[in-house]
Structures are given as structure tokens and as C-alpha cells.
Design a protein around this motif. Structure first.
Motif, PDB file in Angstrom:
ATOM      1  N   ARG A 236       0.816  -1.218   0.000  1.00 40.04           N
ATOM      2  CA  ARG A 236       0.000   0.000   0.000  1.00 40.04           C
ATOM      3  C   ARG A 236       0.843   1.259   0.000  1.00 40.04           C
ATOM      4  O   ARG A 236       0.392   2.318  -0.456  1.00 40.04           O
ATOM      5  CB  ARG A 236      -0.938   0.001   1.215  1.00 40.04           C
ATOM      6  CG  ARG A 236      -2.007  -1.094   1.178  1.00 40.04           C
ATOM      7  CD  ARG A 236      -3.042  -0.894   2.265  1.00 40.04           C
ATOM      8  NE  ARG A 236      -2.510  -1.045   3.610  1.00 40.04           N
ATOM      9  CZ  ARG A 236      -2.540  -2.181   4.309  1.00 40.04           C
ATOM     10  NH1 ARG A 236      -3.041  -3.285   3.758  1.00 40.04           N
ATOM     11  NH2 ARG A 236      -2.069  -2.236   5.547  1.00 40.04           N
ATOM     12  N   ASP A 237       2.069   1.178   0.533  1.00 42.16           N
ATOM     13  CA  ASP A 237       2.899   2.374   0.689  1.00 42.16           C
ATOM     14  C   ASP A 237       4.359   2.016   0.442  1.00 42.16           C
ATOM     15  O   ASP A 237       5.167   1.970   1.371  1.00 42.16           O
ATOM     16  CB  ASP A 237       2.695   2.941   2.101  1.00 42.16           C
ATOM     17  CG  ASP A 237       3.462   4.230   2.344  1.00 42.16           C
ATOM     18  OD1 ASP A 237       3.872   4.883   1.357  1.00 42.16           O
ATOM     19  OD2 ASP A 237       3.652   4.590   3.523  1.00 42.16           O
ATOM     20  N   HIS A 241       5.467   6.964   2.248  1.00 41.18           N
ATOM     21  CA  HIS A 241       4.856   8.292   2.275  1.00 41.18           C
ATOM     22  C   HIS A 241       3.770   8.405   3.332  1.00 41.18           C
ATOM     23  O   HIS A 241       3.243   9.485   3.574  1.00 41.18           O
ATOM     24  CB  HIS A 241       4.252   8.614   0.900  1.00 41.18           C
ATOM     25  CG  HIS A 241       5.287   8.786  -0.172  1.00 41.18           C
ATOM     26  ND1 HIS A 241       6.434   9.518  -0.003  1.00 41.18           N
ATOM     27  CD2 HIS A 241       5.356   8.288  -1.443  1.00 41.18           C
ATOM     28  CE1 HIS A 241       7.160   9.489  -1.117  1.00 41.18           C
ATOM     29  NE2 HIS A 241       6.531   8.747  -1.998  1.00 41.18           N
ATOM     30  N   GLU A 243       1.476   5.160   5.575  1.00 39.19           N
ATOM     31  CA  GLU A 243       1.247   4.048   6.496  1.00 39.19           C
ATOM     32  C   GLU A 243       2.521   3.260   6.816  1.00 39.19           C
ATOM     33  O   GLU A 243       2.674   2.748   7.928  1.00 39.19           O
ATOM     34  CB  GLU A 243       0.189   3.110   5.902  1.00 39.19           C
ATOM     35  CG  GLU A 243      -0.208   1.969   6.808  1.00 39.19           C
ATOM     36  CD  GLU A 243      -1.190   1.009   6.150  1.00 39.19           C
ATOM     37  OE1 GLU A 243      -1.697   0.124   6.850  1.00 39.19           O
ATOM     38  OE2 GLU A 243      -1.422   1.131   4.920  1.00 39.19           O
ATOM     39  N   ARG A 244       3.425   3.161   5.872  1.00 40.98           N
ATOM     40  CA  ARG A 244       4.625   2.361   6.105  1.00 40.98           C
ATOM     41  C   ARG A 244       5.453   2.882   7.280  1.00 40.98           C
ATOM     42  O   ARG A 244       6.209   2.129   7.905  1.00 40.98           O
ATOM     43  CB  ARG A 244       5.475   2.307   4.836  1.00 40.98           C
ATOM     44  CG  ARG A 244       6.682   1.380   4.944  1.00 40.98           C
ATOM     45  CD  ARG A 244       7.307   1.130   3.602  1.00 40.98           C
ATOM     46  NE  ARG A 244       8.508   0.309   3.700  1.00 40.98           N
ATOM     47  CZ  ARG A 244       9.157  -0.206   2.681  1.00 40.98           C
ATOM     48  NH1 ARG A 244       8.710   0.000   1.447  1.00 40.98           N
ATOM     49  NH2 ARG A 244      10.240  -0.930   2.842  1.00 40.98           N
TER      50      ARG A 244
END
Length: 365
Positions: A236-237, A241, A243-244
Motif C-alpha cells: 500500500r505504501d 509516504h 502508512e509504512r
């Protein structure tokens, strides 16, 4: 693949597969399937290379005509330097590595980061296959494509995002891992429960004895569950940028501890620093009114169960650690940012954390 093996698919723009289980270093056909060209540089270190490099070379030679060269770096964090990076580039140059060459990283996080960064930079990017041999590397550094080297000013300040073509986590390599390194790896495993899976924390507590006994039947599921959590976030990330950043729970404190104590000699290793850092993050969460002191206490009990440190090394200055955090690549221009939790299994990024609150948790009670 054996009955004990598990597979995790990592999605995103450059998808790849993580295989987890015993005996994977001997699967020459599976390894060779990721060799596209005529040149392979197998990077390992002075501890792991003598144990497993010849075995991997033999497995590859049985299934690919590519030339396989082994490069061993010194074991330890000090190898993850500009000099170590330059040495691997010279190895690739001497090999005559072309753009379809492949680098295999056989070892722990230091080897994975260093070899991955060399692969990212050689001819603007060649293939990297991660063969992690430590628990820490299996569940964290080998997954997600982060590569880096250290500078004197801080850890992982120079690097690139460079996803692997594949990851093979052979759990039998954990049998030769020193006890301290095995325990350190469980810090990152515990982290996944702390930020997104409270039930996993309960599972780890229930299976701690078997995990510490290196039982493949529980190690493979623990690694797979950790990798699945990281893979979902990375997909997803991929470039961190948003959530990671949650994966950095405890790491802002940990990296400051590591940089301030230095990377050589009898000091905390990365996993140990992460363990102490997570507890500091939990206490900071309580100080800011986001979570409870009881939550921090439960985390401390689990870390103790795995024999992990929950206090900073003696002699480190709180003010010096705060200054290190300001240099951390995760810091923002407006102030310090930390991954904190509201409760076990639920974490978030908190910006503009007051210096006084940070110093309160860093200073001895």
C-alpha cells in the motif's frame, strides 16, 4: 517446498514472493529461476559465508550456467559503510556484471542492506535476491526493498528503495544463529503485534518457549505472519509516504541509541535497541495520554519473556539522544515525529512531539 514451508506474496508495482521454511537454500532450481544473466555475485559475511555460501553456490551451479562469485564482507554493522559499498561495486566491476546480473544477499540485515544498495546502484539497478539467515532479516530488512549504508552521523542515511526479485527465508539457518541474535530478532516480530495485531502478541506469549527452542513448526508461521503484515503495508505504501512509517515503532529511539553508542564493540545490537525503543515509545504514548501505563507494562513483560532488554544502555545522555533524533531521516522540519500506540495492536504517527515529553522518558526515573 516442504510441508512446513509457507509463501507470502508481496504486491505493488514490483511484486515478488517470500518463501519461508526449512531447507530452502538447497532449492537450486527455485534460486536459479531468478538469475536472468551470466553473472551472479553472492554477498555474505565472515560468519555466515563459511557456513552456507558453498551450499548455495553448489545449488546454483546445478541449475544455471551463470558465473557465481562469492564476496564476503566483515561481519557486523561496520561493514555497512561507504568503504563496504565501494568494495562491492569493485567486485561487480571485476566480474564484468551486466544489467541482467543478479546479486544474492546471504546473511543478516547488514548484508541485505549493503548488497541491496550495491545492486540498486550498479548500472542504475540490477536484480537482488534476499537470502536472510537471521530472524531479524527474515521478518524485517529483507522485505520491502529498503537498502542503505551508515554514515558517522547516523544509521541508514544513504540508501535507496530497491525491491528484491524474491526472498528465501530458510529457517534451518536459525539453528546456527547465536542465542542473542535470535532473541534480538523477536523484537521485530513483537513489533508487528504491537502496531497492528494484538492477538499475535498473545500467540507469541503462548509459544515463546517453542520459538526460542527454534522449532520450525512455530518459527515458519511466526515469520510468515510477520512478513504478511509487512508485505500488506509495503504494497500500500512502497516508498514510505504514509502508512509504512508505522513499521518504525520504536525505531526513532533505537536508531538514536545505536548511533550514540557506536556500532562496534560490546553494545546493543539493532534488535535489542528496537526492544528498548518500543518500550520507550509505549511510555511516551502513556506520557502523552494516548495509551496507559498498563499497556507499557504488558509490553515489557513480553519483551522480558523473550530475554530482550527494556532499558537503555547506561551512560547515554538524554540530550545527546534527542539531538540524534533530530538527525534521523524520519524527523520532519516542524519537529519530532514518533510512531506511538493507542493500545496494543493500534499505532499511529504523531507529529510535533514536545521535547520535554521525550526527555522525560529518556531520563532515569
Amino acid at each position: 517446498m516442504t510441508a512446513a514451508s509457507q509463501t507470502i506474496e508481496v504486491g505493488g508495482a514490483r511484486p515478488y514472493r517470500i518463501r519461508i521454511g526449512p531447507g530452502l537454500l538447497d532449492h537450486g532450481a527455485a534460486l536459479a529461476a531468478h538469475v536472468r544473466g551470466r553473472h551472479v555475485l553472492l554477498v555474505s559475511d565472515s560468519h555466515v559465508g563459511p557456513l552456507y555460501a558453498a551450499r548455495v553456490v553448489a545449488a546454483l551451479n546445478a541449475h544455471t550456467p551463470a558465473q557465481v562469485v562469492v564476496a564476503c564482507v566483515a561481519a557486523g554493522e561496520t561493514a555497512k559503510s561507504l568503504d563496504g559499498f565501494a568494495a562491492l561495486l569493485r567486485e561487480l566491476a571485476d566480474l564484468g556484471a551486466t544489467r541482467d546480473a543478479c546479486v544474492l544477499a546471504l546473511g543478516g540485515g547488514v548484508v541485505g542492506d549493503l548488497a541491496g544498495f550495491a545492486a540498486a546502484c550498479w548500472m542504475r539497478g540490477i536484480d537482488i535476491v534476499q537470502l536472510p539467515t537471521t530472524l531479524l532479516a527474515m521478518v524485517d530488512s529483507s522485505v520491502g526493498g529498503k537498502t542503505a549504508i551508515d554514515l558517522a552521523q547516523g544509521k541508514n542515511l544513504v540508501g535507496a528503495f530497491h525491491p528484491p526479485r524474491a526472498v528465501f527465508a530458510d529457517t534451518t539457518t536459525l539453528r546456527t544463529l547465536p542465542e542473542r541474535e535470535l532473541r534480538a530478532g523477536f523484537a521485530e516480530v513483537i513489533k508487528y503485534g504491537a502496531i497492528m495485531d494484538a492477538r499475535f502478541l498473545d500467540w507469541l506469549d503462548a509459544h515463546a518457549d517453542a520459538l526460542l527452542a527454534r522449532d520450525d513448526a512455530v518459527l515458519a508461521p511466526a515469520v510468515a505472519r510477520s512478513c504478511a503484515h509487512k508485505a500488506a503495508i509495503v504494497a500500500r505504501d512502497p516508498l514510505e509516504h504514509g502508512e509504512r512509517a508505522l513499521l518504525n515503532f520504536g525505531h526513532t529511539f533505537a536508531h538514536a541509541i545505536e548511533a550514540e553508542q557506536g556500532y562496534g564493540g560490546d553494545v546493543m545490537n539493532h534488535g535489542e535497541a528496537v526492544a528498548a525503543g518500543m518500550l520507550l515509545a509505549a511510555r511516551l504514548s502513556a506520557t502523552l495520554g494516548l495509551a496507559t501505563d498498563a499497556d507499557a507494562g504488558r509490553l515489557q513483560a513480553l519483551l522480558d519473556r523473550f530475554g530482550l532488554p527494556t532499558a537503555m544502555p547506561p551512560g547515554l545522555s538524554a540530550d545527546a539522544l534527542l539531538a540524534r533524533m533530530r538527525m534521523d531521516k524520519k524527523a520532519a522540519a516542524g519537529g519530532l515525529r514518533f510512531v506511538l500506540w493507542d493500545r496494543p495492536g493500534t499505532a499511529r504517527l504523531v507529529a510535533d512531539v514536545p521535547d520535554d515529553a521525550v526527555l522525560d522518558v529518556l531520563r532515569p526515573a
